[in-house]
Motif scaffolding. Structure first.
Motif, short mmCIF file in Angstrom:
data_model
loop_
_atom_site.label_atom_id
_atom_site.label_comp_id
_atom_site.label_asym_id
_atom_site.label_seq_id
_atom_site.Cartn_x
_atom_site.Cartn_y
_atom_site.Cartn_z
N GLY A 11 -21.22 -56.04 88.01
CA GLY A 11 -22.09 -57.22 88.04
C GLY A 11 -21.28 -58.50 88.02
O GLY A 11 -20.11 -58.53 87.60
N GLU A 12 -21.89 -59.59 88.47
CA GLU A 12 -21.19 -60.86 88.57
C GLU A 12 -20.76 -61.35 87.19
O GLU A 12 -21.54 -61.32 86.23
CB GLU A 12 -22.10 -61.90 89.23
CG GLU A 12 -21.41 -63.24 89.49
CD GLU A 12 -22.31 -64.21 90.21
OE1 GLU A 12 -21.89 -65.37 90.42
OE2 GLU A 12 -23.44 -63.81 90.58
N GLY A 13 -19.51 -61.79 87.09
CA GLY A 13 -18.98 -62.31 85.83
C GLY A 13 -18.72 -61.25 84.78
O GLY A 13 -18.57 -61.57 83.60
N ARG A 14 -18.63 -59.98 85.21
CA ARG A 14 -18.43 -58.88 84.26
C ARG A 14 -17.34 -57.94 84.79
O ARG A 14 -17.03 -57.94 85.98
CB ARG A 14 -19.73 -58.11 84.04
CG ARG A 14 -20.89 -59.01 83.66
CD ARG A 14 -22.20 -58.25 83.65
NE ARG A 14 -22.40 -57.48 82.44
CZ ARG A 14 -23.39 -56.63 82.23
NH1 ARG A 14 -24.28 -56.43 83.20
NH2 ARG A 14 -23.52 -55.98 81.11
N GLU A 15 -16.76 -57.16 83.90
CA GLU A 15 -15.72 -56.20 84.24
C GLU A 15 -15.94 -54.90 83.45
O GLU A 15 -16.52 -54.92 82.37
CB GLU A 15 -14.32 -56.73 83.88
CG GLU A 15 -13.85 -57.92 84.69
CD GLU A 15 -12.46 -58.36 84.23
OE1 GLU A 15 -11.52 -58.29 85.04
OE2 GLU A 15 -12.33 -58.77 83.06
N GLY B 225 -12.74 -53.70 88.31
CA GLY B 225 -14.05 -53.87 88.93
C GLY B 225 -14.53 -52.57 89.55
O GLY B 225 -14.07 -51.48 89.21
#
Length: 264
Positions: A201-205, A223
């Motif tokens: 997801g965006e802004g997550r790892e 990612g």
């Protein structure tokens, strides 16, 4: 520095004095021209910068790793020199034998000097061109060699892991995507592999954790997609590996829920 307008000879010789930077860089000026250019150089910042740039090219070439240049490079340089020479010959009236002045045409001394200077500047540029090309080519070759060395080191590391007497695998499932953990306590190494991991997801790892004495120690982050990452921590001291989704940059403690875990 301005030339003396009352000295015709100085005007003839130095009308194109700014072109002398390339000739000066390859030591192609006659003694008188060289002395005059060095006087001009004291008062001309543009020429000083140009001479410094030519010197930097030579320095980069000298510091580059000696590797054989491509065969086509020599042909390209020779063609550049021949092209400069053809340009000079085209200024000679048609039908005039080489080395013989035209009977009905008188070429002023200043024009001949300018023609000679144009050819010399082109030749000097052709002489400096291989330095720039070779410098960039050698740098590119070095980058490729470093990449090959890194790949070879990675392959050797994988071979050691797969050849370890205690090597084992753990199958994981991350949001429906299969993943494999290959590990060896003897090699103190673990490799996480996934071929089509769903993005976090965006802004997550994604983040892996080594569980030691019931404490989760933060480890590698990555990612989605095709993944092949080595764990950084002490695998030989770990009891389990866990996986979570964390904000970009990772976390010091796991964010629940735990997506996958395996005892080791």
């Amino acid at each position: 520095m301005k030339d003396d307008p009352g000295n015709d000879r100085t005007d003839d010789i130095h009308e194109d004095v700014h072109d002398d930077a390339a000739l000066y860089a390859v030591d192609a000026l006659e003694p008188g021209e060289r002395a005059a250019f060095e006087l001009h150089l004291r008062g001309c910042a543009a020429c000083r910068a140009e001479v410094a740039a030519f010197g930097a090219v030579g320095a980069r070439l000298a510091s580059a790793v000696a590797v054989p240049p491509p065969p086509e490079l020599r042909a390209d340089v020779l063609e550049a020199v021949r092209g400069a020479r053809r340009s000079e010959q085209q200024e000679t009236p048609a039908g005039t034998p080489t080395g013989t002045p035209a009977a009905a045409t008188v070429v002023p001394l200043a024009d001949r000097r300018r023609s000679r200077r144009r050819w010399l500047v082109a030749a000097a540029a052709a002489a400096l061109l291989p330095a720039a090309v070779l410098g960039g080519w050698a740098a590119g070759t070095q980058a490729e060699q470093r990449e090959q060395q890194l790949l070879a080191q990675q392959q050797e590391r994988q071979n050691r892991l797969l050849g370890a007497p205690d090597v084992t695998t753990r199958q994981l499932e991350v949001d429906g995507s299969p993943a494999t953990l290959v590990l060896s306590a003897q090699e103190d190494a673990a490799l996480f592999v996934a071929s089509d991991l769903t993005g976090p997801g965006e802004g997550r790892e994604y983040q892996l954790w080594l569980v030691q004495d019931e404490t989760a120690v933060p480890d590698v982050r990555f990612g989605g997609g095709q993944v092949q990452v080595w764990l950084d921590g002490d695998v030989d001291r770990a009891e389990a590996v866990a996986m979570t989704v964390e904000p970009a940059g990772g976390s010091a403690t796991p964010t629940l829920p735990v997506l996958a875990a395996a005892e080791i």
